[in-house]
Motif scaffolding. Structure first.
Motif, mmCIF file in Angstrom:
data_model
loop_
_atom_site.group_PDB
_atom_site.id
_atom_site.type_symbol
_atom_site.label_atom_id
_atom_site.label_comp_id
_atom_site.label_asym_id
_atom_site.label_seq_id
_atom_site.Cartn_x
_atom_site.Cartn_y
_atom_site.Cartn_z
ATOM 1 N N ASP A 174 -27.235 11.124 32.444
ATOM 2 C CA ASP A 174 -27.994 11.877 33.436
ATOM 3 C C ASP A 174 -27.524 11.383 34.798
ATOM 4 O OD1 ASP A 174 -29.826 13.602 34.530
ATOM 5 O OD2 ASP A 174 -31.593 12.434 33.977
ATOM 6 N N VAL A 175 -27.641 12.214 35.797
ATOM 7 C CA VAL A 175 -27.284 11.803 37.154
ATOM 8 C C VAL A 175 -28.583 11.651 37.944
ATOM 9 C CG1 VAL A 175 -26.043 12.387 39.254
ATOM 10 C CG2 VAL A 175 -25.040 12.911 37.032
ATOM 11 N N ASP A 190 -22.964 12.813 44.814
ATOM 12 C CA ASP A 190 -22.653 12.841 43.385
ATOM 13 C C ASP A 190 -23.703 12.131 42.548
ATOM 14 O OD1 ASP A 190 -20.305 14.272 43.848
ATOM 15 O OD2 ASP A 190 -19.104 12.452 44.031
ATOM 16 N N GLY A 191 -24.561 11.326 43.195
ATOM 17 C CA GLY A 191 -25.589 10.592 42.470
ATOM 18 C C GLY A 191 -25.017 9.431 41.665
ATOM 19 N N PRO A 229 -24.368 8.055 37.830
ATOM 20 C CA PRO A 229 -24.379 8.287 36.389
ATOM 21 C C PRO A 229 -25.234 7.218 35.702
ATOM 22 C CG PRO A 229 -22.144 8.381 37.253
ATOM 23 C CD PRO A 229 -23.029 7.837 38.344
ATOM 24 N N THR A 230 -26.130 7.679 34.855
ATOM 25 C CA THR A 230 -27.095 6.813 34.197
ATOM 26 C C THR A 230 -27.071 7.144 32.707
ATOM 27 O OG1 THR A 230 -28.408 6.899 36.216
ATOM 28 C CG2 THR A 230 -29.513 6.076 34.267
ATOM 29 N N PHE A 231 -26.881 6.136 31.877
ATOM 30 C CA PHE A 231 -26.694 6.347 30.444
ATOM 31 C C PHE A 231 -27.894 5.841 29.656
ATOM 32 C CE2 PHE A 231 -22.611 6.424 32.404
ATOM 33 C CZ PHE A 231 -21.950 7.461 31.751
ATOM 34 N N PHE A 232 -28.310 6.655 28.685
ATOM 35 C CA PHE A 232 -29.499 6.376 27.898
ATOM 36 C C PHE A 232 -29.224 6.514 26.412
ATOM 37 C CE2 PHE A 232 -30.907 8.106 31.923
ATOM 38 C CZ PHE A 232 -31.975 7.304 32.279
ATOM 39 N N LEU A 233 -29.857 5.684 25.621
ATOM 40 C CA LEU A 233 -30.003 5.857 24.182
ATOM 41 C C LEU A 233 -31.146 4.945 23.761
ATOM 42 C CD1 LEU A 233 -29.144 7.223 21.582
ATOM 43 C CD2 LEU A 233 -27.453 5.423 21.238
#
Length: 113
Positions: free
Chosen positions: A27-28, A37-38, A40-44
């Motif tokens: 997600d940004v 551009d924000g 980048p953020t990673f999730f799980l």
């Protein structure tokens, strides 16, 4: 930033994160005038890491980095933070990609614990 080393580094980190955990989502967040551009953020199963771009580096911040085992010393920033740890990547740096992939997998395991 288009085409410069930082964009290439962010794209490589994105590839490694998704190689480590193919089910991770990106997600940004935090778009603003100074950073359209924000981030980048990673999730799980929770936040894995963010990838911020600065003038002289990219910074990968792991939300629960302080609790992760880092036998190869990949973390090189925010080492005194209570919860998080970060990796600063400067132009020309060689990241231990196998150790980075292991950290991403461990971060997801910590999210699931």
């Amino acid at each position: 930033m288009s085409g410069d080393w930082r964009e290439q580094a962010v794209n490589r980190m994105r590839s490694l994160i998704l190689e480590a955990e193919p089910d991770a989502t990106e997600d940004v967040k935090w778009r603003k005038a100074s950073n359209p551009d924000g981030v980048p953020t990673f999730f799980l199963d929770g936040l894995i890491c963010t990838v911020e771009t600065y003038k002289d580096k990219i910074k990968l911040t792991f939300a629960k980095g302080a609790s992760l085992d880092d036998p190869n010393g990949v973390f090189n920033a925010s080492l005194d933070a209570g919860t998080r740890r970060a990796i600063d990547v400067l132009e020309g740096d060689e990241l231990d990609e196998d150790a980075f992939v292991a950290l991403v997998r461990e971060a997801v395991a910590a999210n699931r614990a």
